[in-house]
Design an enzyme around this catalytic site. Sequence first.
Site, PDB file in Angstrom:
ATOM      1  N   ASP A  53     -33.352  28.129 -33.537  1.00  0.00           N
ATOM      2  CA  ASP A  53     -33.017  27.651 -32.219  1.00  0.00           C
ATOM      3  C   ASP A  53     -33.838  26.186 -31.955  1.00  0.00           C
ATOM      4  O   ASP A  53     -33.297  25.285 -31.505  1.00  0.00           O
ATOM      5  CB  ASP A  53     -32.813  28.338 -31.005  1.00  0.00           C
ATOM      6  CG  ASP A  53     -31.893  28.068 -29.998  1.00  0.00           C
ATOM      7  OD1 ASP A  53     -30.747  27.399 -30.599  1.00  0.00           O
ATOM      8  OD2 ASP A  53     -32.045  28.024 -28.945  1.00  0.00           O
ATOM      9  N   GLU A  94     -37.173  22.271 -22.791  1.00  0.00           N
ATOM     10  CA  GLU A  94     -36.901  23.138 -23.990  1.00  0.00           C
ATOM     11  C   GLU A  94     -37.858  23.093 -25.051  1.00  0.00           C
ATOM     12  O   GLU A  94     -38.206  24.213 -25.538  1.00  0.00           O
ATOM     13  CB  GLU A  94     -35.538  23.356 -24.333  1.00  0.00           C
ATOM     14  CG  GLU A  94     -34.748  24.298 -23.628  1.00  0.00           C
ATOM     15  CD  GLU A  94     -33.218  24.181 -23.972  1.00  0.00           C
ATOM     16  OE1 GLU A  94     -32.762  24.008 -25.017  1.00  0.00           O
ATOM     17  OE2 GLU A  94     -32.453  24.086 -23.025  1.00  0.00           O
ATOM     18  N   GLU A 146     -23.591  25.098 -24.113  1.00  0.00           N
ATOM     19  CA  GLU A 146     -24.399  25.372 -23.061  1.00  0.00           C
ATOM     20  C   GLU A 146     -23.887  26.798 -22.235  1.00  0.00           C
ATOM     21  O   GLU A 146     -24.717  27.672 -22.121  1.00  0.00           O
ATOM     22  CB  GLU A 146     -24.578  24.332 -22.018  1.00  0.00           C
ATOM     23  CG  GLU A 146     -25.176  22.921 -22.591  1.00  0.00           C
ATOM     24  CD  GLU A 146     -26.753  23.208 -22.777  1.00  0.00           C
ATOM     25  OE1 GLU A 146     -27.016  23.740 -23.690  1.00  0.00           O
ATOM     26  OE2 GLU A 146     -27.544  22.401 -22.049  1.00  0.00           O
ATOM     27  N   GLU A 216     -21.499  29.606 -32.682  1.00  0.00           N
ATOM     28  CA  GLU A 216     -22.181  30.081 -32.003  1.00  0.00           C
ATOM     29  C   GLU A 216     -22.404  31.484 -32.419  1.00  0.00           C
ATOM     30  O   GLU A 216     -23.396  31.986 -32.729  1.00  0.00           O
ATOM     31  CB  GLU A 216     -21.916  30.217 -30.486  1.00  0.00           C
ATOM     32  CG  GLU A 216     -21.978  28.848 -29.755  1.00  0.00           C
ATOM     33  CD  GLU A 216     -23.369  28.620 -29.339  1.00  0.00           C
ATOM     34  OE1 GLU A 216     -24.527  29.291 -29.701  1.00  0.00           O
ATOM     35  OE2 GLU A 216     -23.529  27.102 -29.224  1.00  0.00           O
TER      36      GLU A 216
HETATM   37  C1  LIG Z   1     -27.217  27.731 -30.817  1.00  0.00           C
HETATM   38  C2  LIG Z   1     -27.405  27.170 -29.457  1.00  0.00           C
HETATM   39  N1  LIG Z   1     -26.427  26.929 -28.728  1.00  0.00           N
HETATM   40  C3  LIG Z   1     -26.518  26.323 -27.433  1.00  0.00           C
HETATM   41  C4  LIG Z   1     -27.852  26.357 -26.904  1.00  0.00           C
HETATM   42  C5  LIG Z   1     -27.972  25.814 -25.504  1.00  0.00           C
HETATM   43  N2  LIG Z   1     -28.617  24.449 -25.473  1.00  0.00           N
HETATM   44  C6  LIG Z   1     -29.011  26.361 -27.753  1.00  0.00           C
HETATM   45  N3  LIG Z   1     -30.144  26.285 -27.468  1.00  0.00           N
HETATM   46  N4  LIG Z   1     -28.726  27.139 -29.121  1.00  0.00           N
END
Ligand SMILES: Cc1ncc(CN)c(N)n1
Length: 227
Positions: A53, A94, A146, A216
């Site tokens: 991520d 983040e 998001e 996702e």
């Molecule tokens: C795969 C993924 N999708 C969404 C997000 C949210 N920004 C994330 N951090 N990572």
Amino acid sequence: MEKHEKTNKIGIVDKWLKKHSVAYSGATRHPFIHSIRHGTVDLSSFKRWLGQDYVFVRASVPFLASVLLKAWKESDDSSDVEVILGGLAAFNDELAWFKKEASKWDVSLSDVVPLDANLRYCSFLESLMSSDIEYTVAITAFWASETVYQDSFAHCLEDNSNTPEELRETCERWGNDGFGQYCLSLREIANRSLEKAPADVVSKAEVVFLRVLEYEVEFWNMSHAET
Ligand SMILES: Cc1ncc(CN)c(N)n1
């Protein structure tokens, strides 16, 4: 129109969430999320997700910068730029958080090799950076991505959840109310933009929404990948 009226109006993305509820639940109620919520998560899966991520969020920065540029050029509401700028600031926080969290879990971020599903999702975002892609389509994709994180991690914080204490901070990062409000602002922007868009752009945005949900799911699947 008053702000609260805008919020309560059923918009195009709200209709899609109903129409594609199975695909949406697939992305937001994935077995990886269930395992966090039930307290049965395999920590090696969690660490794999964390490293992957970090790579994804870094790749999301230029995408979001391209959405900002499109908002600047194409949006008829100047507050869109401010909401998106807030999103870029959140990405900055983040990335700092990932570094802190990675050191807590002994994950070396510089050694992370992006897995195929991650590369595919990043390439998809890159394809949306093209100037041929309308602002409406790009902001819809961003809202969806998001919102999947917000909804998934908020689920792990519900009263009856059994999320391990050491993972609560991760869940709160995306599951907190402030992030929820930010996702609602993105939803309003997407709805308003879709409302004014021609039918072919609305169709394109719906396809992109579904693609985001698929990416996702594949992203969560990586948490239990062997390679
Ligand atoms: C795969 C993924 N999708 C969404 C997000 C949210 N920004 C994330 N951090 N990572």
